[in-house]
Design an enzyme around this catalytic site. Sequence first.
Site, PDB file in Angstrom:
ATOM      1  N   ASP A   1      47.549  14.343  90.439  1.00 10.64           N
ATOM      2  CA  ASP A   1      48.404  15.005  89.455  1.00 10.64           C
ATOM      3  C   ASP A   1      49.307  13.994  88.752  1.00 10.64           C
ATOM      4  OD1 ASP A   1      49.317  17.181  88.002  1.00 10.64           O
ATOM      5  OD2 ASP A   1      50.856  17.726  89.465  1.00 10.64           O
TER       6      ASP A   1
ATOM      7  N   ASP B   1      41.398  18.922  89.569  1.00  8.94           N
ATOM      8  CA  ASP B   1      41.989  18.205  88.417  1.00  8.94           C
ATOM      9  C   ASP B   1      41.652  16.725  88.371  1.00  8.94           C
ATOM     10  OD1 ASP B   1      43.144  20.661  87.917  1.00  8.94           O
ATOM     11  OD2 ASP B   1      45.179  20.059  88.463  1.00  8.94           O
TER      12      ASP B   1
ATOM     13  N   ASP C   1      53.255  26.805  91.561  1.00  3.85           N
ATOM     14  CA  ASP C   1      52.663  25.585  91.008  1.00  3.85           C
ATOM     15  C   ASP C   1      53.675  24.447  90.987  1.00  3.85           C
ATOM     16  OD1 ASP C   1      50.124  26.750  90.316  1.00  3.85           O
ATOM     17  OD2 ASP C   1      51.084  27.707  88.603  1.00  3.85           O
TER      18      ASP C   1
END
Length: 321
Positions: free
Chosen positions: A110, A149, A295
């Site tokens: 991330d 991701d 999140d």
Amino acid sequence: MRRSIRALAAAVLALPLALAVAPSAHAADPTTMTSGFYVDPNSTAKQWAAAHPGDGRTPAINASLANTPMARWFGAWSGTIGTATGAYARAADHADKLPLLVAYNIPLRDSCGGHSGGGAATPSAYASWIAQFAGGIAGRPAVVLLEPDSLADYGCLTQAQVRERQGMLGGALAEFNRQAPNTWVYLDAGNPGWIGAATMAQRLHEAGLRQAHGFSLNISNYYTTAQNTAYGNAVNAELAARYGYTKPFVVDTSRNGNGSNGEWCNAAGRRIGTPTRMGGGAEMLLWIKAPGESDGNCGVGTGSTAGQFLPEVAYKMIYGY
């Protein structure tokens, strides 16, 4: 109890269809070795509901969330990883159910969003971690979603870091093929609103998609199943045209009941989607992101940390407001 006879029969019947897609290194089908999907007995929704039996939101959270099969995420917080994945896969196997596991420990995780930053310190540390992850599962049936991701989130990486990440993902797939022959691994491909299908097909291929069973879509996002199916088919069209193969894909439907409003981080007004099941436009529709888990410090989760269970958010997501 393993359903080995059923698995063998299904494998024989599936042989002609298997020629339509590029096979991974193993052909075992974990869905035929189990009697359904595993419900995590220690999910955050279950833990919260058990601790708050008198709360007015508890019946809805129990009925709509706590008893729906969903993935458990594994990372640095999981302790000795082989022990953790082994215990989880063993418990599911004992119940004759198929567990969903997320591997989430890639270095520079991330790196652009930042809310779920972290990951292993070095590529070698990650290689050791993922090898133990796969070894813990061993021969038990399982589904693994590999590094959400990681292929879409290239924007804050150098080209050297991109190549390094591709090597780590390819190495991870090789470890699962070597150590976990009854596991289907899905390499994550982001979501329809992030990276174009042609670019994603190239990234998947360069990260070793041929070694994976398939790819995953929409993890922790809100795009509709129809949007994801169209995107998955577009990625497969690019794979077929460029590289001569296609792969099955799965969709995270945990929070896509109202579709996306353009926000990705604790978006307001979202709703739970189709519970975990086979088929539905993809190979499987899965609850990968647990509804009600934050999140990060954003949106309707302001003041929370990533992964924290927010009962009011969960309750509202059941009803879509």
